[in-house]
Scaffold this active site. Structure first.
Site, PDB file in Angstrom:
ATOM      1  N   HIS A 273       4.162   9.954  10.016  1.00  0.00           N
ATOM      2  CA  HIS A 273       3.222   9.016   9.760  1.00  0.00           C
ATOM      3  C   HIS A 273       4.128   8.080   8.986  1.00  0.00           C
ATOM      4  CE1 HIS A 273       2.746  12.299   6.869  1.00  0.00           C
ATOM      5  NE2 HIS A 273       2.547  11.237   5.654  1.00  0.00           N
TER       6      HIS A 273
ATOM      7  N   HIS B  28       2.745   5.080   6.316  1.00  0.00           N
ATOM      8  CA  HIS B  28       1.837   4.848   5.114  1.00  0.00           C
ATOM      9  C   HIS B  28       1.725   3.068   5.275  1.00  0.00           C
ATOM     10  CE1 HIS B  28       1.111   8.540   2.850  1.00  0.00           C
ATOM     11  NE2 HIS B  28       2.181   8.737   3.253  1.00  0.00           N
TER      12      HIS B  28
END
Ligand code: AMP
Ligand code: ZN
Length: 115
Positions: free
Chosen positions: A101, A103
């Site tokens: 992922h 951010h």
């Protein structure tokens, strides 16, 4: 899809999240514990544990992930003043969810170096 992965479950709509963007390859949603006024996570729908697991075969997913960031940042109102992107990898990187992922952090000035 990895059944015990929280982000796979969010990508499949099996666990609710506050989505800000979704397409065939990518989902973006607000972080449940924001570290900035705007804190969004962008994930590939494909389960990839972390940056170390990215291979050349994943290039379409990585391309999709990276090229959606400007669209999402624009949508979040971050394009004018800017923002920070972070990918934490394994323990020393501070990774707590083992599904790749990015951010996106914004809405305030980000200091450097990070903690
Ligand atoms: P990292 O520490 O880089 O692995 O980032 C994981 C992030 O996922 C943290 O910032 C968490 O607050 C966030 N997070 C964990 N569970 C959820 C969830 N169900 N929905 C949204 N964000 C989450
Ligand atoms: Zn996953």
């Amino acid at each position: 899809m990895q059944a015990d992965c929280i982000f796979c479950n969010i990508a499949q709509g099996k666990i609710p999240a506050n989505l800000v963007y979704e397409d065939e390859h990518v989902v973006a949603f607000h972080d449940i514990s924001p570290a900035a006024p705007v804190h969004v996570l962008v994930i590939p729908k494909k389960h990839i544990a972390n940056l170390l697991e990215v291979s050349i075969e994943d290039c379409q997913f990585v391309t999709q992930l990276m090229t959606k960031i400007p669209l999402i940042a624009e949508q979040l109102g971050l394009a004018e003043k800017g923002f920070r992107t972070v990918i934490n990898t394994k323990d020393d990187g501070g990774q707590t969810v083992h599904h790749l992922h990015v951010h996106i952090l914004g809405g305030r000035f980000m200091t450097w170096p990070p903690g």
